[in-house]
Scaffold this motif. Structure first.
Motif, PDB file in Angstrom:
ATOM      1  N   THR A  16       0.829  -1.214   0.000  1.00  0.00           N
ATOM      2  CA  THR A  16       0.000   0.000   0.000  1.00  0.00           C
ATOM      3  C   THR A  16       0.862   1.263   0.000  1.00  0.00           C
ATOM      4  OG1 THR A  16      -0.074  -0.227   2.388  1.00  0.00           O
ATOM      5  CG2 THR A  16      -2.023  -0.991   1.163  1.00  0.00           C
ATOM      6  N   GLY A  17       2.176   1.076   0.101  1.00  0.00           N
ATOM      7  CA  GLY A  17       3.077   2.232   0.137  1.00  0.00           C
ATOM      8  C   GLY A  17       3.437   2.689  -1.272  1.00  0.00           C
ATOM      9  N   PHE A  18       4.263   3.706  -1.333  1.00  0.00           N
ATOM     10  CA  PHE A  18       4.647   4.338  -2.599  1.00  0.00           C
ATOM     11  C   PHE A  18       5.290   3.324  -3.565  1.00  0.00           C
ATOM     12  CE2 PHE A  18       8.301   7.083  -4.368  1.00  0.00           C
ATOM     13  CZ  PHE A  18       7.595   7.415  -5.509  1.00  0.00           C
ATOM     14  N   MET A  19       6.331   2.656  -3.090  1.00  0.00           N
ATOM     15  CA  MET A  19       7.049   1.748  -3.995  1.00  0.00           C
ATOM     16  C   MET A  19       6.297   0.438  -4.199  1.00  0.00           C
ATOM     17  SD  MET A  19      10.899   2.757  -3.035  1.00  0.00           S
ATOM     18  CE  MET A  19      11.526   1.175  -3.137  1.00  0.00           C
ATOM     19  N   ARG A  42      -2.454  -4.231   6.574  1.00  0.00           N
ATOM     20  CA  ARG A  42      -3.134  -4.087   7.876  1.00  0.00           C
ATOM     21  C   ARG A  42      -4.356  -3.180   7.706  1.00  0.00           C
ATOM     22  NH1 ARG A  42       0.826   0.263  10.921  1.00  0.00           N
ATOM     23  NH2 ARG A  42       1.257   1.504   9.074  1.00  0.00           N
ATOM     24  N   LYS A  44      -6.454   0.071   8.537  1.00  0.00           N
ATOM     25  CA  LYS A  44      -5.912   1.373   8.960  1.00  0.00           C
ATOM     26  C   LYS A  44      -6.974   2.452   8.805  1.00  0.00           C
ATOM     27  CE  LYS A  44      -1.770   4.155   7.959  1.00  0.00           C
ATOM     28  NZ  LYS A  44      -0.672   4.318   7.016  1.00  0.00           N
ATOM     29  N   ARG A  52      -9.034  -1.233   1.847  1.00  0.00           N
ATOM     30  CA  ARG A  52      -7.822  -0.500   1.478  1.00  0.00           C
ATOM     31  C   ARG A  52      -7.278  -0.981   0.138  1.00  0.00           C
ATOM     32  NH1 ARG A  52      -3.219  -0.197   5.451  1.00  0.00           N
ATOM     33  NH2 ARG A  52      -2.728   1.577   4.137  1.00  0.00           N
ATOM     34  N   GLU A  82      -0.269  -7.412  10.646  1.00  0.00           N
ATOM     35  CA  GLU A  82       0.306  -6.228  11.312  1.00  0.00           C
ATOM     36  C   GLU A  82       1.746  -6.606  11.618  1.00  0.00           C
ATOM     37  OE1 GLU A  82       1.717  -3.304  12.925  1.00  0.00           O
ATOM     38  OE2 GLU A  82      -0.384  -2.860  12.468  1.00  0.00           O
ATOM     39  N   CYS A 108       9.031  -4.778   1.113  1.00  0.00           N
ATOM     40  CA  CYS A 108       9.138  -3.311   0.951  1.00  0.00           C
ATOM     41  C   CYS A 108       8.747  -2.570   2.223  1.00  0.00           C
ATOM     42  CB  CYS A 108       8.193  -2.814  -0.139  1.00  0.00           C
ATOM     43  SG  CYS A 108       8.465  -3.512  -1.736  1.00  0.00           S
ATOM     44  N   TYR A 201      16.095   5.839  11.257  1.00  0.00           N
ATOM     45  CA  TYR A 201      15.733   5.141  10.007  1.00  0.00           C
ATOM     46  C   TYR A 201      16.963   4.479   9.389  1.00  0.00           C
ATOM     47  CZ  TYR A 201      14.622   4.582   5.055  1.00  0.00           C
ATOM     48  OH  TYR A 201      14.480   4.082   3.786  1.00  0.00           O
ATOM     49  N   LYS A 205      17.813   0.454   9.254  1.00  0.00           N
ATOM     50  CA  LYS A 205      17.917  -0.192   7.935  1.00  0.00           C
ATOM     51  C   LYS A 205      19.269  -0.910   7.810  1.00  0.00           C
ATOM     52  CE  LYS A 205      15.098   0.091   4.813  1.00  0.00           C
ATOM     53  NZ  LYS A 205      13.909  -0.752   4.514  1.00  0.00           N
TER      54      LYS A 205
HETATM   55  N1  LIG Z   1      10.847   6.451  -0.515  1.00  0.00           N
HETATM   56  C1  LIG Z   1      12.164   6.533  -0.593  1.00  0.00           C
HETATM   57  O1  LIG Z   1      12.743   7.573  -0.939  1.00  0.00           O
HETATM   58  C2  LIG Z   1      13.000   5.343  -0.277  1.00  0.00           C
HETATM   59  C3  LIG Z   1      12.482   4.173   0.241  1.00  0.00           C
HETATM   60  N2  LIG Z   1      13.307   3.117   0.503  1.00  0.00           N
HETATM   61  C4  LIG Z   1      12.790   1.868   1.027  1.00  0.00           C
HETATM   62  O2  LIG Z   1      11.747   1.402   0.180  1.00  0.00           O
HETATM   63  C5  LIG Z   1      10.760   0.733   0.935  1.00  0.00           C
HETATM   64  C6  LIG Z   1       9.403   1.291   0.599  1.00  0.00           C
HETATM   65  O3  LIG Z   1       9.393   2.682   0.887  1.00  0.00           O
HETATM   66  P1  LIG Z   1       8.121   3.584   0.523  1.00  0.00           P
HETATM   67  O4  LIG Z   1       7.235   2.831  -0.373  1.00  0.00           O
HETATM   68  O5  LIG Z   1       8.641   4.884   0.116  1.00  0.00           O
HETATM   69  O6  LIG Z   1       7.465   3.715   1.961  1.00  0.00           O
HETATM   70  P2  LIG Z   1       5.945   4.018   2.351  1.00  0.00           P
HETATM   71  O7  LIG Z   1       5.951   4.677   3.670  1.00  0.00           O
HETATM   72  O8  LIG Z   1       5.236   4.667   1.235  1.00  0.00           O
HETATM   73  O9  LIG Z   1       5.328   2.571   2.528  1.00  0.00           O
HETATM   74  C7  LIG Z   1       5.590   1.787   3.650  1.00  0.00           C
HETATM   75  C8  LIG Z   1       4.754   0.524   3.568  1.00  0.00           C
HETATM   76  O10 LIG Z   1       5.002  -0.254   4.721  1.00  0.00           O
HETATM   77  C9  LIG Z   1       3.770  -0.617   5.309  1.00  0.00           C
HETATM   78  N3  LIG Z   1       3.811  -0.728   6.755  1.00  0.00           N
HETATM   79  C10 LIG Z   1       4.342   0.166   7.605  1.00  0.00           C
HETATM   80  N4  LIG Z   1       4.125  -0.239   8.859  1.00  0.00           N
HETATM   81  C11 LIG Z   1       3.450  -1.420   8.788  1.00  0.00           C
HETATM   82  C12 LIG Z   1       2.949  -2.325   9.743  1.00  0.00           C
HETATM   83  N5  LIG Z   1       3.134  -2.124  11.053  1.00  0.00           N
HETATM   84  N6  LIG Z   1       2.296  -3.425   9.326  1.00  0.00           N
HETATM   85  C13 LIG Z   1       2.106  -3.628   7.999  1.00  0.00           C
HETATM   86  N7  LIG Z   1       2.569  -2.826   7.034  1.00  0.00           N
HETATM   87  C14 LIG Z   1       3.229  -1.727   7.433  1.00  0.00           C
HETATM   88  C15 LIG Z   1       2.864   0.539   4.975  1.00  0.00           C
HETATM   89  O11 LIG Z   1       1.528   0.110   5.139  1.00  0.00           O
HETATM   90  P3  LIG Z   1       0.352   1.133   5.555  1.00  0.00           P
HETATM   91  O12 LIG Z   1      -0.159   1.653   4.264  1.00  0.00           O
HETATM   92  O13 LIG Z   1      -0.597   0.246   6.249  1.00  0.00           O
HETATM   93  O14 LIG Z   1       0.947   2.178   6.439  1.00  0.00           O
HETATM   94  C16 LIG Z   1       3.259   0.804   3.534  1.00  0.00           C
HETATM   95  O15 LIG Z   1       2.617  -0.095   2.689  1.00  0.00           O
HETATM   96  C17 LIG Z   1      11.168   0.890   2.392  1.00  0.00           C
HETATM   97  O16 LIG Z   1      11.793  -0.298   2.791  1.00  0.00           O
HETATM   98  C18 LIG Z   1      12.158   2.033   2.388  1.00  0.00           C
HETATM   99  O17 LIG Z   1      13.096   1.885   3.404  1.00  0.00           O
HETATM  100  C19 LIG Z   1      14.631   3.179   0.240  1.00  0.00           C
HETATM  101  C20 LIG Z   1      15.182   4.304  -0.258  1.00  0.00           C
HETATM  102  C21 LIG Z   1      14.428   5.479  -0.532  1.00  0.00           C
END
Ligand SMILES: NC(=O)C1=CN([C@@H]2O[C@H](COP(=O)(O)OP(=O)(O)OC[C@H]3O[C@@H](n4cnc5c(N)ncnc54)[C@H](OP(=O)(O)O)[C@@H]3O)[C@@H](O)[C@H]2O)C=CC1
Ligand SMILES: CCCCCCCCCCCCCCCCCC(=O)SCCNC(=O)CCNC(=O)[C@H](O)C(C)(C)COP(=O)(O)OP(=O)(O)OC[C@H]1O[C@@H](n2cnc3c(N)ncnc32)[C@H](O)[C@@H]1OP(=O)(O)O
Length: 519
Positions: A16-19, A42, A44, A52, A82, A108, A201, A205
């Motif tokens: 669900t995150g950016f990447m 999870r 949210k 979601r 979670e 990710c 962070y 990592k």
């Molecule tokens: N963005 C950047 O510039 C960079 C990112 N990275 C790495 O790339 C990866 C992805 O980053 P990015 O997509 O930007 O990050 P985001 O913050 O956009 O996404 C993080 C993801 O992790 C999930 N997550 C966080 N906490 C939990 C939890 N407790 N249980 C389940 N899921 C969880 C989030 O879910 P939810 O939607 O539920 O919160 C979300 O899907 C990371 O590992 C980061 O370290 C590396 C270099 C640069």
């Protein structure tokens, strides 16, 4: 590569995150025969995980996939999880299902906040990774485990090779010690623990990489280390971005005319990497790891600086040799309701930056809040600037220095791919045209982060013209006012004033006389 992914079941965390979203989209679009994508999600903000995921699939990012296959969502199987809970809070039935069918894992999920309390960052970035690795070891048909790290995990070094460096502390020992400490104590000792890293962070990592490496004898592992991930370059369309992280928030604040100064080294490399490049490399690494099964975990530094460098000075306004792409882009395609005209000063000098903060941030905020107060509204600008200063204070570490990353494994991977795959899963940043990329990035923040309509650009330009006129009027009034006050009080100032006026008068008379003579 698409053939490799055909019929495979893939597990993705952080979908669900950016990447994660871009990864899901690319897999569905470029590997249409993939069997199933299991997403650990999870609930949210009052939404169930099903809701979601359904909402995520309606996102514009998936338009192209939707066109190719309107039923694409049948391949997506959300699994409630979670990551901070024991066993990742996966039900025993789901656990068994995953163990029996998953072929490849992309990890990710992480907390990417720079101000995350150490305990929470450790819980998510390290302990959850450990738990996911345990789950992976139970998967009968697992072919590869791909962990997304960051190029800044070892930012305490200037030159970073594609190796896993010894961790700052043995993760198990740290986890055990923090267990009995309350949050206050942990907060107090955090600066000592993270040492020469700037935040929890990058520290956690680095620990996570070590934890992943420890399993390299039992799993086929690869680690991807992207630098500063920005909007998409080409896929699924240029400029896609959906968050304020990293440079995006800075660009938006500059475009809105709020951010007018920032500390950065103009000549330092701005190691931005487009999100589609990172995802293409990640998928290629997944294929290579599964098919070639390298003896030990391979690390891929995914950066641009050593290959096609771009500098912070080229991003903002710099009167030296560089052009200023972000500011000029926002002047061509202005954001709605800008606070001031976009114009930003980038300097590495602390005092100059403090001066501009005072003149270009605090003073206008004070005047605007005064105006709001006088018109019976709640002041807000000072609060916005305080938040902005906190955010850029956390980013400045990365914009003030240079790092060098080795990218031999990345080159090796590219050489192993067929010409066709190199096109479909393109991560060759030599072809990246920075001015064009930054232009699309800025437009992307307008369209996809702020949800502004491109048809409103003429009105936004009109607003910028209005702001320019206000500035001219304000400056004129201010100069006249200060000068009047000054002249009224000081004989010397009056003398200078009369001297300047008489000089101008003489110059004018001379000019008139000489032009009469030539006629
Ligand atoms: N963005 C950047 O510039 C960079 C990112 N990275 C790495 O790339 C990866 C992805 O980053 P990015 O997509 O930007 O990050 P985001 O913050 O956009 O996404 C993080 C993801 O992790 C999930 N997550 C966080 N906490 C939990 C939890 N407790 N249980 C389940 N899921 C969880 C989030 O879910 P939810 O939607 O539920 O919160 C979300 O899907 C990371 O590992 C980061 O370290 C590396 C270099 C640069
Ligand atoms: C022309 C000028 C050019 C300048 C050039 C210089 C540019 C330099 C850029 C350098 C970037 C360096 C990045 C380094 C990346 C390292 C790579 C990685 O591995 S890791 C990846 C990189 N990781 C990161 O980048 C993480 C960095 N971010 C953080 O750590 C935190 O967000 C915080 C501490 C900055 C703010 O915490 P807090 O105050 O608690 O605020 P919340 O978070 O809770 O958000 C509240 C609301 O505000 C919103 N919003 C957020 N930010 C901004 C913004 N900048 N603005 C506006 N808005 C913003 C947010 O959406 C939310 O909205 P809503 O949901 O309420 O509607």
């Amino acid at each position: 590569m698409a053939e490799y992914y055909a019929g495979k079941s893939v597990l993705i965390t952080g979908a669900t995150g950016f990447m994660g979203k871009v990864l899901v989209e690319k897999l569905l679009r470029s590997c249409p025969e993939v069997k199933a994508l299991y997403l650990l999600v999870r609930p949210k903000a009052g939404q169930s995980m099903q809701q979601r995921v359904s909402e995520m699939m309606t996102c514009k990012l998936f338009d192209r996939v939707r066109e190719d296959d309107p039923d694409f969502h049948r391949k997506i199987i959300p699994i409630s999880s979670e990551l901070t809970q024991p066993g990742l809070a996966i039900s025993p039935q789901d656990g068994e299902k995953l163990a029996s069918c998953i072929n490849i894992v992309f990890h990710c999920a992480a907390t990417i906040r720079f101000d995350e309390p150490l305990k929470h960052a450790l819980q998510l970035n390290v302990i959850a990774t450990q738990q996911l690795l345990s789950l992976a070891k139970q998967m009968h048909h697992l072919e590869a485990f791909i962990h997304i790290s960051t190029a800044y995990a070892n930012c305490n070094r200037k030159h970073i090779d594609e190796v896993i460096y010894p961790p700052p502390v043995e993760p198990r020992k740290l986890i055990e010690s923090l267990e009995w400490m309350d949050d206050g104590i942990v907060r107090d000792i955090t600066p000592r623990l993270i040492g020469d890293r700037p935040n929890t962070y990058t520290y956690t990592k680095a620990l996570a990489e070590f934890v992943v490496q420890q399993e390299q004898d039992q799993l086929n592992i690869a680690i991807i280390r992207p630098s500063i991930v920005g909007a998409s370059w080409q896929e699924p369309f240029p400029g896609w971005i959906d968050n304020f992280n990293g440079p995006s928030g800075v660009f938006i604040a500059a475009g809105k005319g709020i951010l007018r100064t920032m500390r950065a080294n103009n000549d330092a490399v701005a190691d931005l990497i487009p999100v589609d490049v990172v995802i293409n490399l990640t998928l290629a690494a997944g294929w290579y790891t599964a098919v070639h099964r390298p003896k030990s975990a391979l690390v891929y530094n995914c950066t641009t600086g050593g290959i096609n460098p771009f500098h912070w000075g080229e991003i903002g306004t710099y009167t030296g040799i560089y052009q200023h792409h972000v500011i000029s882009s926002f002047k061509r395609n202005p954001l709605e309701q800008a606070f001031r005209r976009p114009n930003a000063n980038i300097t590495s000098n602390y005092l100059i930056n403090q001066y501009w903060i005072l003149v270009s941030h605090k003073f206008p905020a004070f005047i605007y809040d005064l105006f709001l107060r006088l018109s019976g509204q709640k002041p807000q600008m000072m609060r916005i600037f305080n938040r902005l200063h906190k955010a850029i204070g956390l980013l400045e570490y990365f914009s003030s220095q240079d790092w060098e990353w080795n990218s031999e494994n990345l080159n090796m991977l590219m050489s192993q791919m067929t010409p066709e795959d190199r096109k479909t899963f393109n991560f060759d940043v030599r072809q990246l045209n920075w001015p064009e990329y930054i232009e699309n990035y800025c437009i992307g923040t307008k369209k996809y982060v702020l949800n502004e309509d491109m048809s409103d650009i003429p009105a936004a330009r009109q607003h910028l013209r209005k702001l320019r006129n206000i500035r001219y009027t304000f400056n004129t009034v201010l100069v006249v006012f200060i000068w009047r006050v000054f002249i009224a009080r000081s004989q010397m100032a009056r003398n200078i004033w009369y001297f300047v006026v008489s000089l101008c008068f003489k110059f004018l008379s001379y000019f008139r006389a000489s032009s009469t003579l030539t006629n």
